[in-house]
Design an enzyme around this catalytic site. Structure first.
Site, PDB file in Angstrom:
ATOM      1  N   GLY A 312      12.926   3.911  93.465  1.00 27.45           N
ATOM      2  CA  GLY A 312      11.666   4.632  93.578  1.00 27.45           C
ATOM      3  C   GLY A 312      11.859   5.972  94.271  1.00 27.45           C
ATOM      4  O   GLY A 312      12.914   6.608  94.173  1.00 27.45           O
ATOM      5  N   SER A 313      10.843   6.396  95.023  1.00 29.97           N
ATOM      6  CA  SER A 313      10.794   7.779  95.511  1.00 29.97           C
ATOM      7  C   SER A 313      11.825   8.131  96.572  1.00 29.97           C
ATOM      8  O   SER A 313      12.038   9.321  96.838  1.00 29.97           O
ATOM      9  CB  SER A 313       9.388   8.084  96.038  1.00 29.97           C
ATOM     10  OG  SER A 313       8.452   8.070  94.987  1.00 29.97           O
ATOM     11  N   THR A 314      12.456   7.155  97.212  1.00 27.79           N
ATOM     12  CA  THR A 314      13.523   7.512  98.152  1.00 27.79           C
ATOM     13  C   THR A 314      14.673   8.191  97.423  1.00 27.79           C
ATOM     14  O   THR A 314      15.439   8.954  98.021  1.00 27.79           O
ATOM     15  CB  THR A 314      14.046   6.270  98.895  1.00 27.79           C
ATOM     16  OG1 THR A 314      14.436   5.272  97.939  1.00 27.79           O
ATOM     17  CG2 THR A 314      12.990   5.684  99.828  1.00 27.79           C
TER      18      THR A 314
END
Length: 752
Positions: A312-314
């Site tokens: 995801g966004s990490t």
């Protein structure tokens, strides 16, 4: 008549002669022809051998706190055949059951065990209840055996009771569940192993020795018998890079997440980004290796290296770093958020709030964690070839090389435009937690991708040699300038308390960089709308990173809970305590009226406590301390009980009367505390400046100790730079004056 007698005599003599010749022949055959054979058989009957068991090496944390060690234990076995012949079956079963607290059925089964032909066995082990028992239990069993022996002797039945108690070694884990998946376990048979116990089994396992000798009929060693002695070679000891205290902070925070959100699992890794030494590695649920049989195998699994997931966004940190390095990221440039139609594809990518935030800057897009912003950076500007190259250079899709079993590689799929667009914001790629940490550490440390390590050193007790693990750089991924810029951008994700998705990771006084992650799980051929992997990754302080921390939580029970609400608060708690523990000074000290007391702590009462107890209490509060004196009890403390201090400030524990006390290191102490401390030890303080002590000089004049200290305002405050410049200028003037002064008369005389 005489003839008959003579015949009988000759016959008898002949028979005797024949027998004598047979006897002589047999003796010759045995003594000469078969002498070596029977001699070896006799030696075998005289021979006895004792096995010298090698100790398995210990496993400790970086500071020598023992995590795994061998201790003495005892194994119980019985002789069913002898017990039956003595007629003491019931007495033995009852005595063993009461002493070992094992099921009566198991003990009776062992004591009455028979072969297939109906004969009793001569030896059976009590694996359940009687294996690797503690000394206290072994002593109680020995007492029972001695009582039974006395009864047998009274009945003239001998002294052997048919109960054997053998000393052995047992693997013990003194800190129970702490770092259990990392350290692993080894079973009672020393066969099945996990974690470090498995990966370094060859180094940890020693080589057993042996002592062979010759004995007489009562097993007493023959004084002139042959002896063979081969000493055991104990296993090597391993020091891990993890810190016992930081590991505890991590596990404590993960337990809080498990209790509140009840996820399938939670994983965290903390590391030093400058060396990639792992400071903590934890998974929940946990297990106790001292009782591994009570936990399901799933609890023993180390998700930090052995599980793959879409980040995801990490993962956007890698895309951001690549775009900054290539000069493609302008933080002030505007774009339309909300949705993005992938070229040549039917898919439309949306921001997590579906409608977006209108026309915003790319920096705000980072703060909001806008998918559209990163698709534009990854797909439109970097393109497939450059984006994939950076992803690979950051270490994804390959093993990191950490010294742990079952590490996976992950995968990157770049076939269609949708694959490239999705990868830009962390979807459609599979990674491990340790890969994430290594990549973000590279962003933090100036651009160097490094091999992560959990091994600090390996010590061989037989050669007294220690092998240290040195930091190893794999490649330079981005420049130091890019590293600095990306850190400043990620810092705003945390520091912007209005729109920053990482604002719950903010630590007052410290510069923190980070990124949230909320990834839909791919289940049954589609992305779930109900199940998520939420995470947070970041580091601090931004200007000189000392810790990078990643937290991933698999399927929290609240579908609306993201990485910012689940993982970020745990990150804040762990990093705040770890920075205190490491003695990292804050970037600035908040004003008293700033409305926050987050980095202020209350000094506990240490008076009259034993030094060991006082140290434990201060460690539990992550407060640094210094012991002044060699006494065993705290006589006074500075700052005093109830004082409000910054967590990085030292607490001084006075343990002796002032006439015996040395001058401690006062660096970081306020003027008030410095005055109080020097007063207690009977010294005179001469301060220069205001704020906190940055240097000190001790002199003695006329029997009085004089402590000269230089003080400066807190680093990061408005007055700090001006005061520091003034001190530097004064130091230069003093140096010039010192060079210009004429030499003393005695020195001039010596020169002449």
């Amino acid at each position: 008549m005489n003839k008959r007698i003579r015949l009988r005599t000759l016959l008898f003599g002949g028979v005797m002669t024949l027998l004598f010749l047979i006897l002589i022949g047999r003796i010759f055959y045995v003594q000469v022809l078969q002498g070596d054979f029977y001699y070896e058989k006799a030696k075998a009957r005289w021979a006895a051998a004792d096995k010298l068991t090698a100790k398995r090496g210990t496993i400790t944390d970086r500071n020598g706190n023992v995590l795994a060690m061998d201790t003495i234990a005892y194994n119980v076995s019985v002789n069913p055949k002898l017990i039956h012949e003595l007629g003491i079956t019931e007495e033995v079963v009852k005595g063993l059951q009461e002493t070992l607290d094992a099921p009566e059925s198991d003990i009776r089964k062992a004591v009455t065990a028979k072969k297939e032909n109906g004969e009793f066995y001569a030896h059976r082990e009590l694996r359940r209840g009687g294996w690797q028992i503690e000394k206290q239990t072994a002593d109680e069993l020995t007492a029972f055996r001695n009582e039974l022996k006395e009864e047998l002797l009274k009945k003239k039945l001998g002294y052997d009771t048919g109960i054997m108690i053998d000393e052995t070694l047992k693997r013990e884990y003194p800190r129970d569940t702490l770092a259990s998946q990392l350290v692993g376990y080894i079973d009672v048979n020393r066969e099945n192993k996990t974690g470090i116990e498995a990966y370094f089994d060859e180094q940890l396992t020693g080589t057993d020795g042996i002592f062979r000798y010759q004995k007489d009929g009562v097993r007493v060693q023959l004084s002139e018998g042959e002896i063979e002695y081969k000493p055991q070679q104990d296993g090597s000891s391993i020091a891990l890079t993890i810190d016992n205290d930081i590991q505890w902070y991590v596990e404590e925070a993960l337990r809080g997440i498990m209790e509140k959100y009840q996820p399938k699992s939670a994983t965290a890794i903390a590391a030093d980004p400058q060396t990639m030494e792992i400071l903590a590695m934890a998974n929940m649920p946990e297990f106790n290796p001292n009782a591994y049989w009570d936990a399901p195998y799933a609890n023993m699994f180390n998700h930090a290296v052995g599980s793959l997931y879409e980040p995801g966004s990490t993962f956007k940190i890698a895309t951001l770093a690549a775009a900054v390095e290539e000069g493609l990221f302008n933080p002030d440039e505007l774009y339309q958020s909300g949705r993005y139609k992938v070229p040549g594809d039917t898919h439309v990518i949306r921001d997590h709030n579906l409608d977006g935030w209108g026309t915003i800057s790319f920096l705000d897009g980072l703060k909001y964690s806008s998918n559209v912003a990163f698709v534009k950076l990854g797909l439109e500007r970097l393109g497939a070839e450059r984006l994939r190259d950076y992803i690979t250079r950051f270490g994804f899709g390959q093993k990191t090389g950490i010294e742990l079993p079952n590490e996976l590689t992950g995968s990157i799929r770049f076939q269609y435009n949708m694959d490239i667009a999705a990868a830009s914001f962390g979807q459609g790629v599979s990674v491990t937690a340790i890969q994430q940490v290594a990549a973000v550490a590279a962003v933090a440390n100036g651009g160097k991708l490094m091999v992560p390590h959990v091994i600090k050193s390996v010590t061989d007790p037989n050669t007294n040699t220690t092998m240290l693990t040195e930091p190893k750089v794999i490649r330079q991924v981005i420049s130091e300038d890019t590293s600095r810029k990306v850190g400043e951008y990620l810092e705003q994700v945390v520091s912007d308390q209005e729109i920053g998705t990482g604002r719950n990771a903010y630590i007052e006084g410290y510069r923190v960089a980070g990124k949230t992650g909320t990834a839909q799980k791919y289940i049954g051929g589609r992305y779930s709308e109900e199940k998520f992997m939420v995470s947070f990754i970041g580091y601090a302080p931004v200007d000189n990173p000392r810790i990078v921390l990643y937290i991933a939580v698999d399927e929290p029970n609240d579908r609306y809970a993201g990485g910012g609400s689940v993982a970020a608060p745990a990150f804040q708690e762990i990093v705040r305590k770890s920075l205190r523990k490491m003695g990292v000074a804050p970037n600035w000290v908040p004003e008293e009226n700033s409305g926050t007391n987050e980095i202020k702590v209350v000094v506990p009462d240490m008076g009259k406590l034993q030094v060991a107890r006082a140290k434990d209490e201060l460690k539990a509060k992550a407060l640094s301390y210094e012991i002044v004196g060699d006494g065993g009890t705290v006589l006074a403390q500075i700052p005093s009980e109830g004082s409000i201090i910054h967590p990085t400030q030292k607490v001084y524990l006075i343990t002796e009367q002032k006439d015996k006390l040395p001058v401690p290191n006062l660096t970081g102490v306020s003027l008030r505390d410095a005055l109080e401390l020097t007063s207690i030890i009977g010294a005179k303080l001469l301060p220069q400046g205001s704020g906190y002590v940055v240097s000190q000089q001790v002199e003695e004049k006329n029997g009085v100790r004089i402590v000269k200290v230089q003080l400066l305002p807190p680093a990061g405050s408005e007055l700090y730079d001006e005061a520091a410049a003034t001190v530097a200028a004064l130091s230069e003037e003093e140096a010039v004056e010192g060079e210009a002064q004429p030499a003393p008369k005695d020195e001039q005389a010596a020169e002449n």
